[in-house]
Design a protein around this motif. Structure first.
Motif, PDB file in Angstrom:
ATOM      1  N   SER A 251       0.837  -1.191   0.000  1.00 15.72           N
ATOM      2  CA  SER A 251       0.000   0.000   0.000  1.00 15.72           C
ATOM      3  C   SER A 251       0.872   1.241   0.000  1.00 15.72           C
ATOM      4  O   SER A 251       2.046   1.213   0.399  1.00 15.72           O
ATOM      5  N   SER A 252       0.275   2.333  -0.474  1.00 17.48           N
ATOM      6  CA  SER A 252       0.991   3.598  -0.652  1.00 17.48           C
ATOM      7  C   SER A 252       0.602   4.582   0.439  1.00 17.48           C
ATOM      8  O   SER A 252      -0.498   4.521   1.002  1.00 17.48           O
ATOM      9  N   TRP A 253       1.507   5.536   0.699  1.00 15.46           N
ATOM     10  CA  TRP A 253       1.203   6.646   1.601  1.00 15.46           C
ATOM     11  C   TRP A 253       0.711   7.871   0.832  1.00 15.46           C
ATOM     12  O   TRP A 253       0.628   8.959   1.379  1.00 15.46           O
ATOM     13  N   GLY A 254       0.416   7.714  -0.424  1.00 12.25           N
ATOM     14  CA  GLY A 254      -0.070   8.830  -1.225  1.00 12.25           C
ATOM     15  C   GLY A 254       0.974   9.296  -2.224  1.00 12.25           C
ATOM     16  O   GLY A 254       2.068   8.732  -2.327  1.00 12.25           O
ATOM     17  N   ASN A 272       5.892   3.502   1.293  1.00 17.25           N
ATOM     18  CA  ASN A 272       5.497   2.125   0.990  1.00 17.25           C
ATOM     19  C   ASN A 272       5.243   1.339   2.264  1.00 17.25           C
ATOM     20  O   ASN A 272       5.970   1.493   3.256  1.00 17.25           O
ATOM     21  N   GLU A 273       4.220   0.514   2.224  1.00 15.22           N
ATOM     22  CA  GLU A 273       3.994  -0.494   3.257  1.00 15.22           C
ATOM     23  C   GLU A 273       3.919  -1.843   2.563  1.00 15.22           C
ATOM     24  O   GLU A 273       3.116  -2.024   1.642  1.00 15.22           O
ATOM     25  N   THR A 313      -4.616 -13.102  13.554  1.00 15.22           N
ATOM     26  CA  THR A 313      -3.863 -12.723  12.359  1.00 15.22           C
ATOM     27  C   THR A 313      -2.549 -12.063  12.749  1.00 15.22           C
ATOM     28  O   THR A 313      -2.540 -11.083  13.494  1.00 15.22           O
ATOM     29  N   THR A 314      -1.464 -12.616  12.253  1.00 17.11           N
ATOM     30  CA  THR A 314      -0.143 -12.014  12.422  1.00 17.11           C
ATOM     31  C   THR A 314       0.250 -11.322  11.127  1.00 17.11           C
ATOM     32  O   THR A 314       0.193 -11.929  10.053  1.00 17.11           O
ATOM     33  N   ILE A 315       0.637 -10.059  11.256  1.00 14.18           N
ATOM     34  CA  ILE A 315       1.033  -9.255  10.097  1.00 14.18           C
ATOM     35  C   ILE A 315       2.463  -8.782  10.316  1.00 14.18           C
ATOM     36  O   ILE A 315       2.749  -8.092  11.307  1.00 14.18           O
ATOM     37  N   ARG A 316       3.342  -9.146   9.415  1.00 11.24           N
ATOM     38  CA  ARG A 316       4.737  -8.702   9.505  1.00 11.24           C
ATOM     39  C   ARG A 316       5.098  -7.975   8.219  1.00 11.24           C
ATOM     40  O   ARG A 316       4.738  -8.419   7.128  1.00 11.24           O
ATOM     41  N   GLY A 317       5.796  -6.868   8.379  1.00 11.47           N
ATOM     42  CA  GLY A 317       6.112  -6.108   7.186  1.00 11.47           C
ATOM     43  C   GLY A 317       7.092  -4.988   7.436  1.00 11.47           C
ATOM     44  O   GLY A 317       7.636  -4.814   8.536  1.00 11.47           O
ATOM     45  N   MET A 318       7.324  -4.236   6.365  1.00 13.41           N
ATOM     46  CA  MET A 318       8.231  -3.086   6.386  1.00 13.41           C
ATOM     47  C   MET A 318       7.499  -1.880   5.820  1.00 13.41           C
ATOM     48  O   MET A 318       6.741  -1.998   4.861  1.00 13.41           O
ATOM     49  N   GLN A 319       7.736  -0.713   6.424  1.00 11.79           N
ATOM     50  CA  GLN A 319       7.183   0.517   5.894  1.00 11.79           C
ATOM     51  C   GLN A 319       8.190   1.643   6.042  1.00 11.79           C
ATOM     52  O   GLN A 319       8.941   1.685   7.015  1.00 11.79           O
ATOM     53  N   ILE A 353      16.511   6.603   3.858  1.00 11.18           N
ATOM     54  CA  ILE A 353      15.252   6.028   4.350  1.00 11.18           C
ATOM     55  C   ILE A 353      15.466   5.370   5.709  1.00 11.18           C
ATOM     56  O   ILE A 353      16.571   4.944   6.058  1.00 11.18           O
ATOM     57  N   GLN A 354      14.401   5.303   6.499  1.00  8.16           N
ATOM     58  CA  GLN A 354      14.468   4.707   7.842  1.00  8.16           C
ATOM     59  C   GLN A 354      13.315   3.714   7.973  1.00  8.16           C
ATOM     60  O   GLN A 354      12.260   4.015   8.524  1.00  8.16           O
ATOM     61  N   PRO A 355      13.482   2.496   7.466  1.00 15.27           N
ATOM     62  CA  PRO A 355      12.387   1.522   7.518  1.00 15.27           C
ATOM     63  C   PRO A 355      11.972   1.164   8.937  1.00 15.27           C
ATOM     64  O   PRO A 355      12.807   1.020   9.837  1.00 15.27           O
TER      65      PRO A 355
END
Length: 907
Positions: A251-254, A272-273, A313-319, A353-355
């Motif tokens: 998904s986008s931040w705009g 980005n997410e 639900t487990t959600i793992r990710g980077m943004q 960037i700082q993920p």
């Protein structure tokens, strides 16, 4: 109302008929004793009931029989309706009731987590329709009125009818339509019937996170019997679902311009997410019916339904952000592209960037209980009386837990985007699966190391109904009068807490005992990120601190409603040039509504004040349904009437937040509105139906609705005299409050074409083949955000279509279905667990199944079935509309296909 912030933590999250068992039946009965199943048929000779009537046998023959029964309901109804019917008792044509309903003309499903969950009828959002179970309105686990259909296992539902026109005796009917789900009636069956079903399932996306499975199962069973010379009937059904869920999401931040890209006009993605999620969903459903008919004049029936749905639900990710508002970013190697008329950054190397790595856990605990008691007495030769009592209760307890980690230094990434989907391929300089690089911390600088929300919903609905019906002579065939009283109380609460590391929030290395296998984000080019035992880490290393904010107070509310409905309906059976049947009726409805919540001064959040407010109003709803018999199995139907739908419950909340501007010395704020009146509309329907045989028909229908009012946010004068004040003296206690209010309505209209064909009426060689299809086109002039706005009407897809091709002969069966809807504005769970609207891309889903049933011999009654749901792995996509009118990708999620393989046994 009372908050309990400090009390919650993340860790809480007699006589019978003998029958002979075949060898297969004996083996299956052992399995049935452990977990029972669905799908059975009956094949028995007629028997004589206690009242002397012959009970005809019911012979079920799969796909074709389900279609024929649904066509029969449509043909014989006084109103304009659509219907689905079980192919076998307890076996609807799809894996969920919502999937089956969404294949009906003018009905479209919105998918949540890859499953059809809520329905739009004729282009209007779920708020405008009503769902009943055996004719009774139901409590719901969501924030509002609309039912979430995944609470109702298809294995326990025998059929459903969608009423598209109003009816004088249909209590609780919606503005856009009314869906009535039906369970079995045991005395309608010729004898004892038992069946079971077992299916294994697998998700093609594969396991996305450690500790989860990509395989699950479904078990269900049903038992129907009659006792005491067929005066007492009993039906019991049970269904269990243990289903894995997996998804990959970007998904986008705009979007915005950034001079650092080297272009003053090109659009750059602001962030980005990338997430990979796994879920375990377990639902247990139980249905029971007791029907007593001691003689032909009296019948009493109790039906109950219970459902428990648990989801983890487990959600793992980077943004990470890449927007112009972020300092320290640098762009190199920028390549521009074009998408939907706008120039956009397609690829670049971005430094600084700082993920933020996310390890999140969402849990849901839903319970739904409903019971109804119906009594029917023939009082005289002309009069029949009915007394019906019901109660339903729904509870939801959620936990939404976030934890953060990241590197101590910034990184440089190469980013290349697919402009059509938005999904990037990302190469990072650091290894985010390395425990020496990644630490528990606040890398985004958000002022917290994690966050947790505990939204809760409780809904109670009680109802009593009394009616009497008298047969008449002449053009009016009968008179039906009645009264219904319903009381509803719905409560929503939410506690929210900061989750911070115990050691003064200093970054902490993840203890080795909690580290799990890395989660791959390979679909976005990232080979792996750090994964850990979320609850283990939270319980060991974090404190939870209650958060106080006006938005949290606004999520706590109680809404109560008392609705009294008196109605009268005359049945019509006469000749007006053509034979005509139908009804004319009227409902007189009195509604009392009130809300209790909090008013909050945003300058002093520690002193909320309880607010109570409400109103009452009356509605007078006439209705007319006419069914003209044009001969040769042709029907012309006309429907007209006034309809209504009460406001969303969250819009009726009394909560608000406001303050006095310290410079202008004026009050302003925002909140709900307990004084809202309902949506009201005038409706007109016209349809033509031609029936060729019991499995073949064609229908063309048109509808027009004029909404006299619509509810949208408005800035209104408000008296703040009783409002909490932190001491700033205003110029006046009259200020402005932004709140939902009744405003300008508009029209919505559409056409619907549908039909079914049995191949053998076309050619003998096509015996066994068949098809059903529907297409609808809907348009609206309603401006749902207020006059002069351009937002789309929620739930409205301009085009909706469904196609089913099937073959069924000599025990073999096969079916392929395609359901499609065009772009629409949908409702989703947004930031803060509140309702939000998003633009959802149109999509088509293809499902397939093949099966075989033994019709004779030792294995008679045994059948096998293989299914593929979402066979083409259709993605869920949303877009964002920019100031220049172009649409750019906002979210892209794939849930994978679901494959099922199982067996049914019926006896």
């Amino acid at each position: 109302m009372k908050k309990s912030v400090n009390q919650r933590g993340a860790g809480s999250a007699s006589g019978s008929v003998a029958f002979k068992l075949s060898p297969v039946a004996a083996g299956c009965a052992l399995l049935l004793s452990a977990m029972s199943g669905t799908a059975f048929a009956q094949d028995a000779s007629g028997s004589v009931a206690a009242d002397g009537n012959v009970v005809q046998s019911v012979k079920v023959s799969g796909i074709r029989r389900g279609i024929e029964d649904a066509i029969s309901v449509k043909k014989n109804s006084e109103s304009i309706v659509e219907a689905i019917s079980a192919e076998d008792i307890g076996k609807l044509p799809d894996v969920s009731i919502a999937e089956s309903l969404s294949r009906l003309p003018g009905v479209a499903a919105q998918r949540v987590a890859g499953r059809a969950q809520v329905l739009s009828i004729r282009g209007l959002a779920p708020d405008f329709s009503t769902t009943t179970l055996n004719g009774r309105e139901q409590a719901s686990t969501g924030d509002n009125r609309s039912v979430e259909y995944d609470q109702y296992p298809s294995e326990l539902i025998n059929g459903a009818t969608v009423y598209k026109t109003p009816d004088g005796s249909l209590v609780g009917q919606g503005l856009s339509g009314t869906v009535d789900l039906q369970t079995v009636r045991p005395l309608e069956f010729p004898g004892r019937t038992m069946a079971f079903n077992v299916r294994g399932e697998k998700n093609t996306t594969g396991k996305q996170n450690a500790g989860f499975k990509d395989k699950g199962y479904r078990l269900s069973g049903i038992y129907i019997d009659q006792f005491n010379n067929r005066t007492l009937g009993v039906a019991v059904g049970y269904a269990r679902l243990d289903s894995p869920g997996q998804y990959q999401k970007w998904s986008s931040w705009g979007y915005g311009t950034d001079p650092k890209t080297g272009s003053a006009t090109a659009l750059a993605n602001q962030g980005n997410e990338i997430d990979a999620a796994s879920s375990k969903q377990v639902r247990d459903g139980l249905m029971a019916v007791v029907q007593w008919r001691p003689n032909r004049d009296f019948q009493s029936m109790v039906d109950t339904y219970y459902s428990k749905f648990d989801s983890d639900t487990t959600i793992r990710g980077m943004q990470f952000g890449t927007g112009n508002w972020m300092g320290g970013l640098g762009y190199k190697n920028v390549v521009l592209g074009e998408n939907n008329g706008s120039q956009v950054v397609q690829s670049a190397t971005v430094s600084g960037i700082q993920p933020v790595l996310r390890n999140d856990l969402n849990t849901t605990r839903d319970k739904l209980f409903a019971i109804g008691w119906n009594n029917k007495l023939r009082m005289t030769d002309e009069w029949t009386g009915i007394a019906d009592f019901s109660y339903s209760k729904a509870d939801r307890n959620d936990m939404l837990l976030e934890t953060y980690s990241g590197a101590a230094v910034t990184d440089t990434a190469t980013i290349s985007r697919n402009l059509a989907t938005g999904v990037p391929q990302i190469g990072t300089g650091l290894n985010y699966a390395n425990a020496n690089v990644v630490k528990l911390s606040d890398p985004g600088g958000w002022g917290q190391d994690g966050y947790v929300k505990y939204p809760q919903v409780s809904d109670k609905l009680k109802s009593a109904r009394f009616s009497a019906k008298r047969d008449l002579d002449g053009m009016f065939s009968n008179l039906d009068v009645g009264f219904n009283f319903t009381k509803r109380d719905k409560t929503r609460e939410s506690a929210e807490l900061l989750v911070n590391l115990k050691n003064n929030r200093a970054p902490v290395a993840i203890p080795s005992q909690f580290i799990q296998s890395p989660t791959s984000l390979g679909f976005a080019g990232i080979p792996g990120i750090m994964s850990y035992d979320i609850m283990g880490v939270v319980n060991s290393l974090y404190n939870q601190v209650p958060k106080v904010h006006q938005d949290i107070y606004n999520k706590d509310w109680l809404v109560s409603e008392k609705v009294s409905t008196a109605y009268a309906k005359l049945g019509i059976d006469t000749v007006w040039g053509l034979p005509v049947k139908g009804n004319v009726g009227v409902q007189a409805i009195h509604t009392q509504q009130s809300s209790s919540a909090f008013n909050v001064d945003t300058n002093n959040l520690n002193v909320p004040k309880t607010a109570e407010e409400g109103t009452s109003y009356n509605d007078f709803l006439p209705s007319l349904n006419l069914n003209f018999d044009a001969g040769n199995d042709q029907h012309i139907r006309v429907g007209a009437g006034k309809t209504m739908a009460r406001a969303r419950l969250d819009q009726l909340r009394a909560s608000s937040s406001a303050s006095v501007d310290t410079t202008k010395l004026l009050w302003s704020g925002s909140g709900g509105n307990p004084n809202l009146k309902p949506w009201r509309a005038n409706a007109f329907d016209l349809s033509y139906e031609k029936y060729f045989d019991k499995g073949t028909y064609f229908s063309a229908a048109g509808f027009y609705k004029k909404l006299k009012t619509y509810i949208y946010d408005q800035v209104l004068p408000y008296d703040f005299t009783s409002y909490p004040n932190d001491g700033v003296t205003p110029k006046s206690n009259i200020g402005t409050l932004t709140r939902p209010a009744n405003g300008t309505g508009g029209t919505i209209k559409g056409i619907e074409l549908s039909g079914s064909v049995d191949g053998k009426i076309l050619a003998a060689e096509l015996d066994g083949f068949g098809a059903t299809a529907s297409v609808s086109r809907t348009s609206s002039e309603i401006q749902p955000d207020g006059p002069g706005t351009t937002g789309a009407l929620p739930g409205l897809s301009r085009n909706v279509s469904n196609l089913q091709l099937f073959y069924e002969k000599s025990g073999w069966s096969a079916r392929v279905t395609r359901s499609a809807r065009s772009d629409f504005r949908g409702e989703v769970t947004g930031f803060g667990a509140d309702r939000a609207f998003t633009d959802i891309k149109g999509a088509a889903q293809i499902d397939f199944q093949i099966g075989y049933e033994f019709k004779e011999g030792a294995y008679k009654g045994l059948s096998f079935l293989a299914q593929v749901i979402n066979a083409d792995n259709t993605a869920y996509r949303t877009t964002t509309t920019l100031a220049n009118g172009s649409k750019q990708p906002n979210e892209y999620t794939r849930y994978g296909a679901t494959m099922l393989l199982g067996l049914n046994y019926k006896m």
